[in-house]
Each structure stands twice: as structure tokens, then as C-alpha cells.
Design a protein around this motif. Structure first.
Motif, PDB file in Angstrom:
ATOM      1  N   ARG B  29       0.837  -1.207   0.000  1.00 17.09           N
ATOM      2  CA  ARG B  29       0.000   0.000   0.000  1.00 17.09           C
ATOM      3  C   ARG B  29       0.875   1.262   0.000  1.00 17.09           C
ATOM      4  O   ARG B  29       0.666   2.175  -0.784  1.00 17.09           O
ATOM      5  N   ARG B  32       2.632   1.864  -3.320  1.00 19.44           N
ATOM      6  CA  ARG B  32       1.839   2.517  -4.379  1.00 19.44           C
ATOM      7  C   ARG B  32       1.869   4.037  -4.206  1.00 19.44           C
ATOM      8  O   ARG B  32       2.024   4.779  -5.172  1.00 19.44           O
ATOM      9  N   ALA B  33       1.711   4.455  -2.941  1.00 17.27           N
ATOM     10  CA  ALA B  33       1.734   5.905  -2.682  1.00 17.27           C
ATOM     11  C   ALA B  33       3.123   6.465  -2.994  1.00 17.27           C
ATOM     12  O   ALA B  33       3.256   7.532  -3.609  1.00 17.27           O
ATOM     13  N   ALA B  35       5.300   5.319  -5.068  1.00 13.89           N
ATOM     14  CA  ALA B  35       5.496   5.348  -6.524  1.00 13.89           C
ATOM     15  C   ALA B  35       4.833   6.584  -7.126  1.00 13.89           C
ATOM     16  O   ALA B  35       5.372   7.202  -8.052  1.00 13.89           O
ATOM     17  N   GLY B  36       3.678   6.935  -6.589  1.00 13.05           N
ATOM     18  CA  GLY B  36       2.977   8.130  -7.084  1.00 13.05           C
ATOM     19  C   GLY B  36       3.809   9.384  -6.890  1.00 13.05           C
ATOM     20  O   GLY B  36       3.917  10.221  -7.789  1.00 13.05           O
ATOM     21  N   VAL B  37       4.415   9.512  -5.704  1.00  9.90           N
ATOM     22  CA  VAL B  37       5.227  10.713  -5.420  1.00  9.90           C
ATOM     23  C   VAL B  37       6.505  10.704  -6.267  1.00  9.90           C
ATOM     24  O   VAL B  37       6.895  11.725  -6.834  1.00  9.90           O
ATOM     25  N   THR B  39       6.968   9.345  -9.105  1.00 12.90           N
ATOM     26  CA  THR B  39       6.635   9.630 -10.515  1.00 12.90           C
ATOM     27  C   THR B  39       6.735  11.137 -10.772  1.00 12.90           C
ATOM     28  O   THR B  39       7.219  11.574 -11.803  1.00 12.90           O
ATOM     29  N   GLU B  40       6.265  11.904  -9.795  1.00  7.85           N
ATOM     30  CA  GLU B  40       6.264  13.365  -9.964  1.00  7.85           C
ATOM     31  C   GLU B  40       7.608  13.985  -9.593  1.00  7.85           C
ATOM     32  O   GLU B  40       8.004  14.984 -10.167  1.00  7.85           O
ATOM     33  N   ALA B 110       0.551   1.178   7.904  1.00  7.81           N
ATOM     34  CA  ALA B 110       0.560   1.496   6.469  1.00  7.81           C
ATOM     35  C   ALA B 110      -0.299   2.731   6.193  1.00  7.81           C
ATOM     36  O   ALA B 110       0.101   3.605   5.422  1.00  7.81           O
ATOM     37  N   ASN B 111      -1.460   2.808   6.844  1.00  9.21           N
ATOM     38  CA  ASN B 111      -2.317   3.993   6.648  1.00  9.21           C
ATOM     39  C   ASN B 111      -1.595   5.265   7.081  1.00  9.21           C
ATOM     40  O   ASN B 111      -1.644   6.287   6.398  1.00  9.21           O
ATOM     41  N   VAL B 114       1.071   6.046   4.540  1.00 10.88           N
ATOM     42  CA  VAL B 114       0.525   6.620   3.290  1.00 10.88           C
ATOM     43  C   VAL B 114       0.228   8.110   3.501  1.00 10.88           C
ATOM     44  O   VAL B 114       0.541   8.949   2.647  1.00 10.88           O
ATOM     45  N   ALA B 115      -0.342   8.419   4.665  1.00  5.18           N
ATOM     46  CA  ALA B 115      -0.587   9.837   4.976  1.00  5.18           C
ATOM     47  C   ALA B 115       0.748  10.576   5.055  1.00  5.18           C
ATOM     48  O   ALA B 115       0.861  11.731   4.615  1.00  5.18           O
ATOM     49  N   VAL B 117       3.392   9.874   3.364  1.00 11.07           N
ATOM     50  CA  VAL B 117       3.877  10.077   1.991  1.00 11.07           C
ATOM     51  C   VAL B 117       3.277  11.370   1.418  1.00 11.07           C
ATOM     52  O   VAL B 117       3.939  12.118   0.708  1.00 11.07           O
ATOM     53  N   ALA B 121       5.174  14.568   0.000  1.00 14.26           N
ATOM     54  CA  ALA B 121       4.851  15.125  -1.320  1.00 14.26           C
ATOM     55  C   ALA B 121       4.674  16.639  -1.256  1.00 14.26           C
ATOM     56  O   ALA B 121       5.123  17.361  -2.135  1.00 14.26           O
TER      57      ALA B 121
END
Lengths: 321, 161
Positions: B29, B32-33, B35-37, B39-40, B110-111, B114-115, B117, B121
Motif C-alpha cells: 500500500r 503505491r503511494a 510510486a505516485g510521489v 513519478t512526480e 501502512a495507513n 501513506v498519509a 507520503v 509530497a
């Protein structure tokens, strides 16, 4: 779809929110000396370099960038479709009118869309709507006959607009987005208020008004029609229907009503600014970015027309960041 | 092989599976987060990697408990103890804190990660705080690990006495 599937998309959005225009950026744009100076500021902020392009081109390029970004980030196309499906109906309307007015329908296509515009053009050319998606075929058939048999542009618009509102709600439910549902309810209510008031001011009948109202928002069509035609109690009715934030704009100028609606959408979107999962964060970003692009469009158009800075500031919409 | 030793091994299996499953979901989980950051902004890789690793520790703790249990009951040495059903149940119970807490804490960590992350960002300079928020959840996994180890060693000591 489980909301944790949106983790990647939401993280990309959070990183991208950093690049959105802040209040001070907008102030800088407003106080810029000229249209070209405003374009330079936008270019520095990562907006498409559209030197020599029109306001429409610049904003459309930025909107396309946003749409592409969302489309490649979301794990499920349903949320993207829910944001785009309204344009299918706008395209149906444009193609229908363009086709019978001997204009090139391709020039009036709005992006993004769910249904390929070529399918709509083909269906209208052949008078056969079976190749269109379910949500569009019935409405297209009905609108086509209203336009060709009754020669009624207004009736055509009513048929398409009503189907559009209904479909937007259906797609929002499929995308499992509470925010999109809230926004659709609000925009349907604002649209109904405008239809009712416009019906009165243009001398239309109550029956016409009732037929034109979507009835999908929070407002009961019969009571709304009665209030509008009797010229009293509209604000109280809107307040009593769970939309107190709109009530003081019930009799206001349409521009103010639309501005209030845009600001309310951004306020709703802001509530999802700190969500870490789910489609709502994606929807919130989309509407936040739309508000930003609308503001830039206002500023650039005003710069071209030489509108004073304080007037531009008055017209600015609420921003998301 | 006695019923008691089967119960004990089942406890070890649960500890390894609970921690392992929780960590796998949690790391996936946060991954994924992250990877999103990245990517940018690829320069944030190091900061988000720390957050991604955090929910992985429960899997290690579960593995540790299972390994210790197998050692304690002699399975690792090839000569398993002849445990009664009651003794086997004691070992089983000793593994439960790690099994349950490992699974639940990994998901919640994990939650939080993710927050975190999202914090990295938007405000990379505050990444230390994001790590602390996620690391706070670790406390409860560590407590569960300790109680499982203490219980297991004391059960072995009482059996040998």
C-alpha cells in the motif's frame, strides 16, 4: 473498487498540488502589466508555453494536461468517465445543431468525452442510434426527432439536458464518489433555479418550466416553478430544501449565482484535500484545477480587454490550494 | 508427534502469517503511494523509502517468534519435545499477541505511512514528522513481540523445571 486502489493516484495528486497556483500567484497575475507579462508568469509556473495562442488555447492545453494526468493515474476509468460523461451530451447537442446547420460538427467537440464523437456524428447522419452507448442512444433518438419533426430547438435542449443530469448521477454512483454526487446535486439545483427564473423572464408557461427542470437536485420542481412564477418565497424554499448557502443568491444576477456555485464546489472539494484514499480525492483535485483554470481564463481575458485590477479581483473564484 | 506440539507449531505459523500478511499488504500500500510521489519527483525516493519500510517490520517480528518457538520446542534441532495438550496450548497462546497485533498494526501503520507520503509530497522538509507519526504505531508491535518472547521463554522454563 476498493478505495485503497487509488493510493497511487492520490499520492501523485498531492505531489502535483504543489504546482497549483496559490493566492499570491493569482495576485501577481492580476497585477501584471499586460497579457504577455501574465503569460510569462504562467509559463514560469509550468503552464503550457502558448506564446501567441489565444486564452482558449492556453486554458484548453492546461485542462488537457489535467485530464491526461488523471486518466493515466486512476486505476479505474469509472471515475474519469463520471467526470467526462457530461461532455457527451454537450457533443450530442453541438453535433445535432451543426449537422442541420451545415457546419462541420468536428469543430464543436468538447473534450474529454466517453463516447467517441465520430459515433455521434455517424448516428445523426444515418438517423440510427443503436451504435451509441445505452445512456446516450434513447436521448439522442428523442432529441433527433424533436429537432427534425417538431423543429424545436428548445425541446431538444430540454431532452438532452435532463438526460445529461440523470446520467451524471448514475455515473457518479458507479464511480462511488460521494463528492461527485454532492457536486451534481448542487449544479442540478443551480441549473433548475436558472431555468425557472429564465422561464418567467422570457414569458414561458409553467408547463414548459416543469418539463425543463431536471428535478434531480435537492429542489422539488413543482414548488420551484410555483415560487418562480409567483415571484415570492424562492429564497425560503431553497433554504428549506437544504441549500441555505444558495438561498441569498436566489434572486441575484446569474453571474453571481454561478460564481457562488463555483465557490461552493471548491469549498466541497477542499474537504477532501487531506484524504489519502478513494476516488473523492481525484474528483476534488479535478474541480480544484478547473477552478484554477477558470480564474486564469478570467484574468487573461480581462488583461486583453484592459479591465481594471480591482474588477478582476472581484471576479476571482475561490481557490483549492 | 503429539497434539501439544501441533498446537505449539500452529501458534508459530499464525505469528508468521499474521505479521507477514499485514506487512505484505502494508508495504504494498505504501509502495503505491511512494510510486505516485516518485513519478512526480524522483528526488523524494529516499524519504518515501523509509516510510515504505516501516510496515515491513511486523513480518520480521512474526518470523522471529516462529523461529524462537521452533527452537524452544526442539523442532529446529530435530528432536521435538513431547508436549501435553495444555503445554502446547500455552505456546499457542504465547504466539497470539504477535499474530494478531502484527497483522492489525501493520495495516494501521501502512495507513499512517501513506498519509506520511502525502506530507513528503507537499512538505518534504517535514518528512521527519511523517516518519514519527508512522513509527508511533510500531510501539504496539514491539510490545506484542516482547510479550510473546517473554511468555515463550517462561513457558519453556516452567516445563524444564
Amino acid at each position: 473498487m476498493r478505495e485503497t486502489e487509488y493510493t497511487y493516484a492520490v499520492a501523485r495528486i498531492r505531489a502535483n498540488e504543489q504546482k497549483m497556483l496559490s493566492k499570491s500567484d493569482l495576485d501577481l497575475l492580476i497585477s501584471s502589466d499586460s497579457y504577455d507579462a501574465a503569460l510569462r508568469i504562467l509559463s514560469d509556473k509550468g503552464w503550457p508555453d502558448a506564446a501567441g495562442g489565444s486564452v482558449y488555447d492556453i486554458c484548453e492545453l492546461e485542462m488537457k494536461k489535467t485530464r491526461d494526468f488523471i486518466a493515466e493515474s486512476v486505476p479505474d476509468i469509472k471515475v474519469f468517465n463520471a467526470l467526462a460523461v457530461g461532455n457527451d451530451f454537450a457533443n450530442l447537442k453541438s453535433v445535432l445543431k451543426a449537422f442541420f446547420s451545415d457546419y462541420d460538427p468536428e469543430k464543436y467537440i468538447t473534450c474529454p468525452y466517453v463516447c467517441e464523437p465520430s459515433l455521434i456524428i455517424e448516428a445523426i447522419r444515418d438517423g440510427d442510434f443503436s451504435s451509441l452507448p445505452d445512456y446516450l442512444s434513447g436521448c439522442a433518438d428523442e432529441a433527433y426527432h424533436a429537432y427534425t419533426d417538431n423543429q424545436s430547438g428548445q425541446l431538444t435542449e430540454i431532452i438532452i439536458d435532463r438526460a445529461c443530469v440523470n446520467t451524471k448521477f448514475r455515473f457518479a454512483a458507479m464511480a462511488e464518489s460521494a463528492l461527485l454526487n454532492e457536486i451534481n446535486t448542487l449544479t442540478a439545483a443551480v441549473s433548475d433555479i436558472k431555468i425557472a427564473r429564465r422561464s418567467v423572464s422570457t414569458g414561458k408557461s409553467r408547463e414548459f418550466c416543469l418539463a425543463a427542470l431536471s428535478g434531480c437536485g435537492a429542489l422539488d420542481p413543482q414548488t420551484l416553478t410555483d415560487c418562480a412564477f409567483e415571484g415570492k418565497g424562492l429564497a425560503e424554499f431553497i433554504e428549506g430544501s437544504g441549500l441555505p448557502e444558495l438561498s441569498e443568491y436566489a434572486d441575484a444576477d446569474f453571474t453571481l449565482l454561478e460564481m457562488r456555485c463555483d465557490n461552493l464546489i471548491t469549498e466541497k472539494a477542499k474537504n477532501y484535500k487531506h484524504e489519502i484514499y478513494g476516488a473523492d480525492a481525484v474528483v476534488a483535485y479535478y474541480y480544484g484545477k478547473s477552478a484554477e483554470i477558470r480564474n486564469v481564463r478570467i484574468i487573461l481575458s480581462a488583461k486583453l480587454s484592459g479591465v481594471p485590477k480591482d474588477i478582476i479581483s472581484e471576479r476571482m473564484r475561490e481557490i483549492y490550494v | 508427534m503429539s497434539f501439544g506440539i501441533m498446537l505449539a507449531i500452529l501458534g508459530g505459523v499464525l505469528a508468521a502469517v499474521g505479521g507477514g500478511v499485514g506487512s505484505a499488504i502494508g508495504v504494498g500500500r505504501v509502495g503505491r503511494a511512494a510510486a505516485g510521489v516518485v513519478t512526480e519527483d524522483p528526488s523524494k525516493f529516499g524519504k518515501v523509502l523509509i516510510l515504505e519500510i516501516l510496515p515491513g517490520t511486523q513480518g520480521l517480528y512474526g518470523f522471529l517468534i516462529a523461529f524462537l518457538l521452533l527452537t524452544q520446542i526442539g523442532v529446529m534441532g530435530g528432536s521435538p519435545l513431547q508436549l501435553t495438550a495444555a503445554q502446547g496450548l500455552l505456546y499457542f497462546a504465547a504466539c497470539l499477541p504477535m499474530a494478531v497485533c502484527g497483522l492489525v498494526s501493520a495495516l494501521h501503520q501502512a495507513n499512517a505511512a501513506v498519509a506520511g507520503v502525502s506530507i513528503v509530497a507537499k512538505r518534504p522538509e517535514e518528512s521527519g514528522k511523517a516518519i514519527i507519526f508512522a513509527a508511533m504505531v510500531e510501539t504496539y508491535a514491539v510490545l506484542a513481540l516482547l510479550i510473546s518472547i517473554l511468555a515463550m521463554f517462561n513457558i519453556t522454563a516452567s516445563i524444564n523445571a
